[in-house]
Design an enzyme around this catalytic site. Structure first.
Site, mmCIF file in Angstrom:
data_model
loop_
_atom_site.group_PDB
_atom_site.id
_atom_site.type_symbol
_atom_site.label_atom_id
_atom_site.label_comp_id
_atom_site.label_asym_id
_atom_site.label_seq_id
_atom_site.Cartn_x
_atom_site.Cartn_y
_atom_site.Cartn_z
ATOM 1 N N HIS A 1 65.278 76.711 67.177
ATOM 2 C CA HIS A 1 64.966 75.355 66.558
ATOM 3 C C HIS A 1 63.494 74.830 66.188
ATOM 4 O O HIS A 1 62.483 74.712 67.378
ATOM 5 C CB HIS A 1 66.031 74.674 66.401
ATOM 6 N N ASP B 1 62.383 72.299 65.218
ATOM 7 C CA ASP B 1 62.341 70.710 65.368
ATOM 8 C C ASP B 1 62.292 69.921 66.432
ATOM 9 O O ASP B 1 62.370 71.212 67.760
ATOM 10 C CB ASP B 1 63.110 70.051 64.017
ATOM 11 N N GLU C 1 74.003 64.799 61.458
ATOM 12 C CA GLU C 1 74.610 64.687 60.946
ATOM 13 C C GLU C 1 75.275 66.233 60.873
ATOM 14 O O GLU C 1 76.129 66.787 60.535
ATOM 15 C CB GLU C 1 74.649 64.814 59.527
ATOM 16 N N ASP D 1 60.515 73.124 74.172
ATOM 17 C CA ASP D 1 61.794 72.995 73.486
ATOM 18 C C ASP D 1 61.374 72.267 72.166
ATOM 19 O O ASP D 1 61.390 71.850 71.821
ATOM 20 C CB ASP D 1 62.889 71.507 73.824
ATOM 21 N N GLU E 1 67.920 69.982 64.733
ATOM 22 C CA GLU E 1 69.087 70.151 65.908
ATOM 23 C C GLU E 1 68.494 69.198 66.403
ATOM 24 O O GLU E 1 69.366 68.316 67.303
ATOM 25 C CB GLU E 1 68.141 71.152 66.739
#
Length: 455
Positions: free
Chosen positions: A92, A94, A163, A125, A158
């Site tokens: 990911h 983000d 949602e 991360d 992530e």
């Protein structure tokens, strides 16, 4: 770097380009990409465009798929040759917010090298894993390509989506994610230089509960001692979830399981968890850290509200509130255990205190068998890349809901969870960092797998 064994073990030239890795990680980190923060929507979009362009440079057929949480999941596809299997590579782009940049040693959006580590928000991360995938795919190209099908999935929400945007996209369009082997690049090694696969992720939930005992505050001098204190009642409820050794106890739930994989050394755990000298670990001598954090349910009190100390006055508190973070290992059900916790909160409220409980953020635990042919082969590739005789197999207390969703849709797929982080990375914290040799070694392993699996 020292990886002669990795470079020769498959008759391929697997040599990562550290200068390129640093440059690309610098660029991606500079595009600040926390999701669900409108003030950073432009730089989040810059990160998405950057990832899209890099996947297109690799010759993948790239599409962007909007998710219900207003992010884009980026998917790059290469079709398999003949009946070759398809491998899905996930990460990911983000990040969690950098909090207060002033408390960082250096600007969190400028990749900074200090003492052999690279510092910046997302270094481990998960932008470091994005770069790892890109470097692996370049090495595959440099060595003639692969017959395997590829699906490279880069998520944009992530960390803070809230949602489950990617999960809902998978539910709506599972064909986009169909794969025989699913590699989740969102983990790491137990220490730098020790190749590690994670086979278990605890699921969990958030439980927020409020206790009311009085219509309003009353003077502690006139009524304290007989009037029921809501803060006291809340403490009594919380204490019912822990025994005298600090172990989590939930009525009707097994909290005694043992971890069957590699151990987690006590002294290493103390160092990794930053436990103060003289402070004991929870549990008894018969409770190993791996049991406590990978194999058993655990409750952490992550919030407690009554009256702040600086605002304290001589009153009996009429209301108090707390929040539990619940972690639940496979094969237990997070939803069922959360319900048991709610029942215990209500049952243990003293003096007829009024209790309200809400359960949110339920996600189920994940486990996978590491003995399938693809994961066994990848484990050997990791050992080759690191020149290691042993592959460490562990669990983790964290949650990646994506894994459960993918496993639901593709129960016959093999899964591997790994990555470039290590305990010193301080992911989500100040001065997050990555050891660049981890990016290199994991990229070598991934490239070796893509070049050799099925041959």
């Amino acid at each position: 770097m020292s990886n002669d064994k990795a470079a020769t073990s498959t008759n391929f030239n697997l040599t990562p380009n550290r200068e390129r890795i640093f440059q690309e990680l610098s660029e991606l980190i500079s595009h600040y990409s926390p999701h669900s923060m409108p003030e950073h929507a432009d730089t989040h979009e810059e990160a998405a465009k950057w990832v899209t362009a890099k996947l297109e440079e690799l010759g993948l057929d790239v599409t962007r798929h909007p998710t219900v949480d207003d992010a884009d999941t980026i998917i790059g596809v290469k079709e398999p040759v003949g009946d070759a299997p398809t491998i899905l590579l996930y990460s990911h782009y983000d990040v969690v917010p950098a909090q207060n940049p002033a408390v960082w040693t250096n600007d969190p959006l400028e990749l900074d090298e200090r003492d052999g580590r690279w510092y910046g928000r997302g270094a481990a991360d998960c932008k470091g894993n994005v770069i790892m995938h890109l470097e692996a795919l370049r090495m595959v190209q440099e060595n003639g390509g692969t017959d395997l099908g590829l699906k490279v999935v880069m998520e944009g929400s992530e960390e803070l989506g809230g949602e489950d945007g990617l999960g809902k996209l998978i539910d709506a369009n599972p064909e986009l994610f169909t794969a025989d082997v699913i590699f989740i690049g969102d983990g790491g090694n137990v220490a730098v230089g020790i190749p590690t696969l994670t086979t278990h992720l605890r699921g969990g939930a958030q439980l927020r509960f409020k206790v009311d005992t009085l219509e309003g505050p009353v003077h502690s001098g006139g009524w304290g001692g007989a009037a029921p204190d809501a803060a006291h009642a809340l403490i009594r409820i919380i204490d019912s979830f822990f025994d005298e050794h600090g172990r989590t106890t939930i009525e009707g739930v097994d909290t005694t399981a043992k971890w069957e994989g590699d151990p987690y050394d006590r002294e290493t755990f103390r160092k990794d968890a930053r436990v103060l000298d003289g402070v004991q670990l929870l549990g008894t001598v018969d409770d190993e850290p791996a049991d406590m954090v990978w194999a058993r349910p655990a409750i952490t009190v992550i919030g407690f509200t009554s009256v702040p100390v600086e605002d304290a006055t001589n009153i009996v508190n009429p209301t108090a509130e707390a929040q539990f973070n619940l972690r639940v290992p496979a094969p237990q059900s997070a939803a069922e255990v959360a319900k048991k916790v709610e029942e215990q909160i209500r049952a243990r409220a003293p003096w007829g205190a009024k209790v309200e409980v809400s359960i949110t953020g339920v996600n189920e635990p994940f486990s996978t068998d590491p003995n399938g042919p693809a994961v066994q082969h990848f484990g050997k590739c990791l050992q080759d890349a690191y020149g290691a005789e042993h592959l460490t197999v562990v669990g983790t207390g964290g949650s990646i809901p994506l894994t459960v969703t993918l496993q639901k849709h593709f129960p016959d797929a093999e899964f591997a969870l790994y990555g470039v982080a290590d305990p010193a990375a301080n992911i989500h914290g100040v001065d997050e960092s990555v050891d660049p040799t981890e990016i290199e070694h994991v990229a070598i392993a991934e490239a070796e797998f893509l070049l050799t699996y099925g041959k």
